[in-house]
Design an enzyme around this catalytic site. Structure first.
Site, short mmCIF file in Angstrom:
data_model
loop_
_atom_site.label_atom_id
_atom_site.label_comp_id
_atom_site.label_asym_id
_atom_site.label_seq_id
_atom_site.Cartn_x
_atom_site.Cartn_y
_atom_site.Cartn_z
N TYR A 121 -18.38 17.38 -13.45
CA TYR A 121 -18.70 15.94 -13.55
C TYR A 121 -19.72 15.54 -12.48
O TYR A 121 -19.58 15.93 -11.31
CB TYR A 121 -17.39 15.17 -13.37
CG TYR A 121 -17.53 13.68 -13.43
CD1 TYR A 121 -17.80 13.05 -14.64
CD2 TYR A 121 -17.39 12.90 -12.29
CE1 TYR A 121 -17.93 11.67 -14.70
CE2 TYR A 121 -17.52 11.52 -12.34
CZ TYR A 121 -17.78 10.91 -13.55
OH TYR A 121 -17.91 9.55 -13.60
N LYS A 150 -9.81 7.67 -18.55
CA LYS A 150 -10.16 8.31 -19.81
C LYS A 150 -8.94 8.39 -20.74
O LYS A 150 -8.40 7.38 -21.10
CB LYS A 150 -10.80 9.67 -19.52
CG LYS A 150 -11.79 9.65 -18.33
CD LYS A 150 -13.02 8.81 -18.57
CE LYS A 150 -13.86 8.56 -17.32
NZ LYS A 150 -14.29 9.74 -16.59
N ARG A 178 0.84 -1.21 0.00
CA ARG A 178 0.00 0.00 0.00
C ARG A 178 0.87 1.25 0.00
O ARG A 178 0.57 2.23 -0.65
CB ARG A 178 -0.95 0.01 1.22
CG ARG A 178 -1.59 1.36 1.46
CD ARG A 178 -2.86 1.34 2.30
NE ARG A 178 -2.86 0.36 3.37
CZ ARG A 178 -2.19 0.49 4.54
NH1 ARG A 178 -1.48 1.58 4.81
NH2 ARG A 178 -2.25 -0.46 5.44
N ASP A 190 -9.46 19.75 -12.80
CA ASP A 190 -9.75 18.40 -13.29
C ASP A 190 -9.47 18.43 -14.79
O ASP A 190 -10.24 19.00 -15.56
CB ASP A 190 -11.21 18.04 -12.99
CG ASP A 190 -11.56 16.62 -13.45
OD1 ASP A 190 -10.87 16.10 -14.35
OD2 ASP A 190 -12.53 16.04 -12.91
C1 LIG Z 1 -14.74 10.06 -15.24
C2 LIG Z 1 -14.46 11.36 -14.62
C3 LIG Z 1 -14.21 11.48 -13.24
C4 LIG Z 1 -14.29 10.29 -12.30
O1 LIG Z 1 -13.34 9.33 -12.61
P1 LIG Z 1 -13.53 7.75 -12.29
O2 LIG Z 1 -12.26 7.17 -12.78
O3 LIG Z 1 -14.74 7.30 -13.04
O4 LIG Z 1 -13.73 7.62 -10.82
C5 LIG Z 1 -13.92 12.73 -12.73
N1 LIG Z 1 -13.90 13.82 -13.53
C6 LIG Z 1 -14.15 13.75 -14.85
C7 LIG Z 1 -14.11 14.98 -15.67
C8 LIG Z 1 -14.45 12.52 -15.43
O5 LIG Z 1 -14.72 12.47 -16.74
#
Ligand SMILES: *Cc1c(COP(=O)(O)O)cnc(C)c1O
Length: 385
Positions: A104, A201, A52, A176
């Site tokens: 989001y 993503k 961890r 983000d």
């Molecule tokens: C998908 C996404 C998240 C969350 O990510 P996960 O990997 O699904 O937990 C946060 N911000 C944005 C802009 C996203 O597209």
């Protein structure tokens, strides 16, 4: 093998954080699938004690993404939401955060349904208007949490301008950067203090893993995030880390194709008689088009468009053949979705209406297929409207 100090983005993608493995010379960092490490003697170890706390595959990924974002340290988490949760742990009861209003859906849910219980406060504003950010800042504001481009309305915030405003009031700026990727935009170079990604993503890019990362610049934040990553324990596993590291190697090849295909599809939709409006920062009628040109390298692969009704949206979503009806984004394959009932289902109806997330809105994550095939697929689906 040594990465030059002035290495360019495409080189950093492939080499940063990665050295040939010392025992065998393996060019690819192995998947260190282990929970613990044998110590040489009591109190004497190789810097690795427990999985961890430290894992060499995860460490390679963290160094790689930190370099891609121009930050000083990276911390990989089990998901994008876990990464945002780690950022939130910088807050203390009574603190206030200014947040992009069409953020989001999962971020909104975490802030409103979970973190409010801990006496944290959140104000949502249209961060494409710097004056709204300024007006929302209070003496207790610790963070300004930006998403740009926003999901799914594709609004752009001026990161440098917001950073000036926030820093003048002693607040940190978090971006983000999931929708853009560090190829398209590097918030830290524009003044942001922290960057988060859902690596699920574009960074992974192949739709085969869930993960998140935080990149930090300040000593205090780095120290705290390192502590919290171990203390709360929402780490990214070694195999998932390896997949993302494999993904970032081709980021500089994939993103220009996402950019080109995104622009081509946006232009094609903007000319289509059945499409009421297209939301894409690369179109000259986008309200922040000039800012996007300055701040971004290309305009990304995400777009949305308005068809006027649920029936029209359903006709397209049910009749695409090549595009897959699915949540998520940023993979090599094109995904199409209905934000109102899919990605933004957890956002209250009244709020959705205010943000423009209507029943006729369709979102596309444009992949890297041959764009002529994507256009043909949309054409034949739109003919069913
Ligand atoms: C998908 C996404 C998240 C969350 O990510 P996960 O990997 O699904 O937990 C946060 N911000 C944005 C802009 C996203 O597209």
């Amino acid at each position: 093998m040594k990465l030059p100090n002035d290495a360019r983005f495409g080189t950093i993608c492939i080499h940063a954080g990665q050295e040939p493995e010392p025992a065998t010379g393996a060019i690819i960092p192995p998947i260190f699938q282990t929970s613990t490490y044998v110590q040489d003697a009591l109190g004497k170890h190789k810097g690795y004690e427990y999985g961890r706390t430290q894992n060499p595959t995860r460490a390679a990924l963290e160094a790689n993404i930190a370099a891609l974002e121009g930050g000083r340290a990276g911390f990989a988490f089990a998901s994008g939401m876990a990464a945002i949760g780690a950022i939130a742990s910088l807050l203390q009861a009574g603190d206030h955060t200014v947040v992009t209003d069409n953020t989001y859906g999962g971020t909104y849910r975490l802030f409103e349904r979970v973190l409010r219980r801990y006496n944290l406060e959140f104000t949502y504003v249209d961060t494409s208007k710097a004056a709204e950010v300024e007006a929302a800042i209070r003496p207790t504001t610790r963070l300004v949490f930006l998403e740009t481009p926003t999901n799914p309305m594709m609004q752009i915030a001026d990161i440098a301008r917001v950073a000036e405003i926030a820093h003048a009031r002693a607040a940190l700026v978090v971006v983000d950067n999931t929708f853009a990727s560090p190829f398209v935009q590097q918030p830290i170079r524009l003044g942001a203090d922290l960057v988060i990604h859902s690596t699920t993503k574009y960074l992974n890019g192949h739709s085969d893993g869930i993960g998140g990362v935080v990149v930090a610049t300040g000593e205090k934040e780095i120290e705290w995030l390192r502590f919290v990553q171990n203390a709360a324990g929402a780490i990214l596993g070694p195999f998932e880390s390896w997949l993302v590291l494999r993904g970032t190697k081709t980021l500089a090849l994939r993103m220009p194709q996402h950019n080109a295909n995104g622009l081509a599809l946006a232009q094609c939709l903007a000319r289509h008689p059945k499409v009421h409006k297209v939301f894409y920062p690369g179109l000259p009628d986008h309200p922040q088009h000039e800012l996007a040109r300055r701040q971004m390298r290309g305009f990304g692969g995400m777009l949305s468009f308005e068809l006027g009704s649920l029936e029209a949206a359903r006709a397209v979503l049910d009749h695409v053949r090549l595009m897959a009806l699915a949540e998520s984004l940023g993979g090599v394959e094109t995904l199409i979705c209905h934000p109102a009932t899919m990605t933004h289902a957890s956002v209250p109806d009244e709020r959705k209406r205010r943000l423009g997330i209507s029943d006729g809105l369709v979102r596309i994550s444009v992949g890297v297929e041959d764009v002529e095939d994507l256009k043909a697929d949309l054409e034949q689906a739109l003919a069913r409207v």
